[in-house]
Design a protein around this motif. Structure first.
Motif, mmCIF file in Angstrom:
data_model
loop_
_atom_site.group_PDB
_atom_site.id
_atom_site.type_symbol
_atom_site.label_atom_id
_atom_site.label_comp_id
_atom_site.label_asym_id
_atom_site.label_seq_id
_atom_site.Cartn_x
_atom_site.Cartn_y
_atom_site.Cartn_z
ATOM 1 N N UNK A 162 0.837 -1.207 0.000
ATOM 2 C CA UNK A 162 0.000 0.000 0.000
ATOM 3 C C UNK A 162 0.871 1.256 0.000
ATOM 4 N N UNK A 163 1.884 1.281 0.836
ATOM 5 C CA UNK A 163 2.757 2.454 0.927
ATOM 6 C C UNK A 163 3.554 2.646 -0.358
ATOM 7 N N UNK A 164 3.981 1.565 -0.971
ATOM 8 C CA UNK A 164 4.737 1.651 -2.220
ATOM 9 C C UNK A 164 3.862 2.233 -3.324
ATOM 10 N N UNK A 165 2.624 1.761 -3.437
ATOM 11 C CA UNK A 165 1.709 2.268 -4.461
ATOM 12 C C UNK A 165 1.426 3.741 -4.244
ATOM 13 N N UNK A 166 1.208 4.145 -3.006
ATOM 14 C CA UNK A 166 0.936 5.555 -2.717
ATOM 15 C C UNK A 166 2.137 6.431 -3.018
ATOM 16 N N UNK A 167 3.346 5.938 -2.777
ATOM 17 C CA UNK A 167 4.548 6.714 -3.067
ATOM 18 C C UNK A 167 4.684 6.927 -4.568
ATOM 19 N N UNK A 168 4.406 5.891 -5.350
ATOM 20 C CA UNK A 168 4.488 6.005 -6.803
ATOM 21 C C UNK A 168 3.470 7.015 -7.314
ATOM 22 N N UNK A 169 2.258 6.982 -6.757
ATOM 23 C CA UNK A 169 1.214 7.905 -7.195
ATOM 24 C C UNK A 169 1.525 9.341 -6.802
#
Length: 88
Positions: A41-48
């Motif tokens: 979840x944190x990785x996806x949010x960082x990319x976005x």
């Protein structure tokens, strides 16, 4: 994409199940069953939050889409010296 949404929903903790381990996201407060789900979840949010940019190799201007960069490159191709359209 629907499968990704479904899997993301499955990672969320059921608030009525007190026996499940809870890993809260410091950014949004969502809680996850496992540490791996939280990290995903944190990785996806960082990319976005850090959108990809596409840079022109001629004048180094940046664009947020590959289509915009390709359109920009056309200006370079149409100019006599290949650089005159660097402001476009």
């Amino acid at each position: 994409e629907a499968d990704a949404d479904y899997e993301a929903e499955q990672d969320l903790v059921d608030p009525t199940a007190e026996f499940q381990a809870r890993y809260p996201c410091d950014t949004c407060g969502k809680q996850f069953v496992g540490l791996l789900a939280l990290q995903n979840h944190q990785c996806i949010n960082q990319i976005q939050s850090q959108p990809q940019t596409f840079d022109c190799e001629i004048c180094h201007k940046s664009y947020t889409s590959i289509a915009a960069l390709k359109s920009h490159r056309g200006w370079h191709l149409r100019s006599p010296d290949g650089k005159a359209a660097a402001n476009n």
